[in-house]
Design a protein around this motif. Sequence first.
Motif, PDB file in Angstrom:
ATOM      1  N   UNK A  27       0.790  -1.224   0.000  1.00 56.85           N
ATOM      2  CA  UNK A  27       0.000   0.000   0.000  1.00 56.85           C
ATOM      3  C   UNK A  27       0.822   1.273   0.000  1.00 56.85           C
ATOM      4  N   UNK A  28       2.078   1.189  -0.426  1.00 48.52           N
ATOM      5  CA  UNK A  28       2.959   2.356  -0.383  1.00 48.52           C
ATOM      6  C   UNK A  28       2.401   3.545  -1.166  1.00 48.52           C
ATOM      7  N   UNK A  29       2.028   3.313  -2.422  1.00 46.83           N
ATOM      8  CA  UNK A  29       1.582   4.427  -3.269  1.00 46.83           C
ATOM      9  C   UNK A  29       0.313   5.068  -2.728  1.00 46.83           C
ATOM     10  N   UNK A  30      -0.672   4.238  -2.393  1.00 45.71           N
ATOM     11  CA  UNK A  30      -1.932   4.756  -1.859  1.00 45.71           C
ATOM     12  C   UNK A  30      -1.696   5.512  -0.559  1.00 45.71           C
ATOM     13  N   UNK A  31      -0.861   4.944   0.293  1.00 48.52           N
ATOM     14  CA  UNK A  31      -0.588   5.553   1.589  1.00 48.52           C
ATOM     15  C   UNK A  31       0.193   6.852   1.457  1.00 48.52           C
ATOM     16  N   UNK A  32       1.298   6.816   0.712  1.00 45.18           N
ATOM     17  CA  UNK A  32       2.146   8.003   0.587  1.00 45.18           C
ATOM     18  C   UNK A  32       1.409   9.149  -0.094  1.00 45.18           C
ATOM     19  N   UNK A  33       0.726   8.839  -1.172  1.00 42.91           N
ATOM     20  CA  UNK A  33      -0.029   9.878  -1.873  1.00 42.91           C
ATOM     21  C   UNK A  33      -1.160  10.415  -0.997  1.00 42.91           C
ATOM     22  N   UNK A 225       2.147  -2.628   9.870  1.00 44.93           N
ATOM     23  CA  UNK A 225       1.530  -3.748   9.165  1.00 44.93           C
ATOM     24  C   UNK A 225       0.153  -3.309   8.667  1.00 44.93           C
ATOM     25  N   UNK A 226      -0.020  -3.300   7.353  1.00 48.15           N
ATOM     26  CA  UNK A 226      -1.263  -2.807   6.758  1.00 48.15           C
ATOM     27  C   UNK A 226      -2.252  -3.926   6.445  1.00 48.15           C
ATOM     28  N   UNK A 227      -1.926  -5.162   6.818  1.00 43.81           N
ATOM     29  CA  UNK A 227      -2.759  -6.312   6.446  1.00 43.81           C
ATOM     30  C   UNK A 227      -4.214  -6.144   6.857  1.00 43.81           C
ATOM     31  N   UNK A 231      -7.360   2.023   4.239  1.00 45.03           N
ATOM     32  CA  UNK A 231      -6.520   3.164   3.896  1.00 45.03           C
ATOM     33  C   UNK A 231      -6.568   4.236   4.982  1.00 45.03           C
ATOM     34  N   UNK A 232      -7.769   4.569   5.441  1.00 45.93           N
ATOM     35  CA  UNK A 232      -7.893   5.604   6.459  1.00 45.93           C
ATOM     36  C   UNK A 232      -7.193   5.212   7.750  1.00 45.93           C
ATOM     37  N   UNK A 233      -7.230   3.933   8.082  1.00 43.14           N
ATOM     38  CA  UNK A 233      -6.556   3.465   9.285  1.00 43.14           C
ATOM     39  C   UNK A 233      -5.054   3.640   9.193  1.00 43.14           C
ATOM     40  N   UNK A 234      -4.484   3.337   8.019  1.00 44.06           N
ATOM     41  CA  UNK A 234      -3.039   3.507   7.824  1.00 44.06           C
ATOM     42  C   UNK A 234      -2.681   4.984   7.866  1.00 44.06           C
ATOM     43  N   UNK A 235      -3.483   5.821   7.206  1.00 42.07           N
ATOM     44  CA  UNK A 235      -3.208   7.261   7.183  1.00 42.07           C
ATOM     45  C   UNK A 235      -3.296   7.859   8.585  1.00 42.07           C
ATOM     46  N   UNK A 236      -4.273   7.411   9.362  1.00 44.55           N
ATOM     47  CA  UNK A 236      -4.401   7.902  10.738  1.00 44.55           C
ATOM     48  C   UNK A 236      -3.150   7.573  11.543  1.00 44.55           C
ATOM     49  N   UNK A 237      -2.645   6.362  11.360  1.00 47.86           N
ATOM     50  CA  UNK A 237      -1.446   5.936  12.092  1.00 47.86           C
ATOM     51  C   UNK A 237      -0.235   6.768  11.686  1.00 47.86           C
ATOM     52  N   UNK A 238      -0.058   7.015  10.388  1.00 52.17           N
ATOM     53  CA  UNK A 238       1.090   7.798   9.926  1.00 52.17           C
ATOM     54  C   UNK A 238       0.980   9.256  10.360  1.00 52.17           C
ATOM     55  N   UNK A 239      -0.225   9.799  10.325  1.00 49.03           N
ATOM     56  CA  UNK A 239      -0.403  11.181  10.784  1.00 49.03           C
ATOM     57  C   UNK A 239      -0.080  11.277  12.278  1.00 49.03           C
ATOM     58  N   UNK A 240      -0.473  10.268  13.024  1.00 47.19           N
ATOM     59  CA  UNK A 240      -0.175  10.222  14.461  1.00 47.19           C
ATOM     60  C   UNK A 240       1.331  10.217  14.699  1.00 47.19           C
ATOM     61  N   UNK A 241       2.058   9.436  13.907  1.00 50.58           N
ATOM     62  CA  UNK A 241       3.515   9.360  14.045  1.00 50.58           C
ATOM     63  C   UNK A 241       4.167  10.696  13.677  1.00 50.58           C
ATOM     64  N   UNK A 242       3.659  11.335  12.632  1.00 45.81           N
ATOM     65  CA  UNK A 242       4.194  12.635  12.224  1.00 45.81           C
ATOM     66  C   UNK A 242       3.953  13.673  13.315  1.00 45.81           C
ATOM     67  N   UNK A 243       2.787  13.619  13.941  1.00 44.89           N
ATOM     68  CA  UNK A 243       2.464  14.551  15.023  1.00 44.89           C
ATOM     69  C   UNK A 243       3.392  14.334  16.212  1.00 44.89           C
TER      70      UNK A 243
END
Length: 260
Positions: A27-33, A225-227, A231-243
């Motif tokens: 899910x790299x492309x979907x997640x990163x974009x 782990x994106x299994x 998509x929204x769950x992965x984005x929420x996790x990455x936004x949390x890490x960035x914060x």
Amino acid sequence: MVDVREALVVEKVLQGVVAVDGPSGTGKSTTARGLAMRLGARYLDTGAMYRAATLAVMRSGVAPDATTTDADGHDEAVAVALAADLVMSTDPAEPRVRLGGEDVAAEIRGVEVTRNVSAISALTEVRRHLVDEQRRIIAEAHDDGSGIVVEGRDIGTVVAPDADLKIYLVASDTVRAGRRSAEDTSAGRATDATTTGADLARRDRLDSSRAASPLRAAEDAVEVDTSALDVEGVLDRLEELAAERGMLVSALVHTSADGR
């Protein structure tokens, strides 16, 4: 009548570099974009650069996995890839890939390019050339005060080892094969999960064992782990890490009064 007057709203935007690495189908492309769009950042798909270079070699008539040389003793595949007129858009809303002025974003996802991209990606001179270009694009975003989300297989280890946040995405083999097969079917490319799974395993083996910038997680990368996540769950996790890393800042953003 719809009120389309502009308004200013406060949103969280990204500052710094987010490196997103991992094997195909995670899910790299979907997640990163998606993260770049959510946080008002730029977006760079480095895998598309290697695919475009591969397409350039294929169009030239040179076999991507050949070791033929020209009259001056230069590797023909390398020479073609280095000479390719490649321009990348960093707008996540329109991530165009231009080769010789032609938008090839759809063509580089085809079966033949996918089958040959590992061979071109393994060429040391090609990687060195494209890594230099990737670093230039990242530096340009930094100089403009923009955050950028960069995806690939060696971003956290080679391209941007000083990235503010490094993510390594993983997923089960079954999930990865299913996702990639669904993508191909949606794009009109005939495939099945078994064949796709075999192709993914082949690429994993080639990308992880190549001498130049092998696929691996950076020591300080956060594995996600994106299994079992949408998509929204992965984005929420990455936004949390960035914060957590202080990468999100408040900014005034122009929008119309009806929210567009």
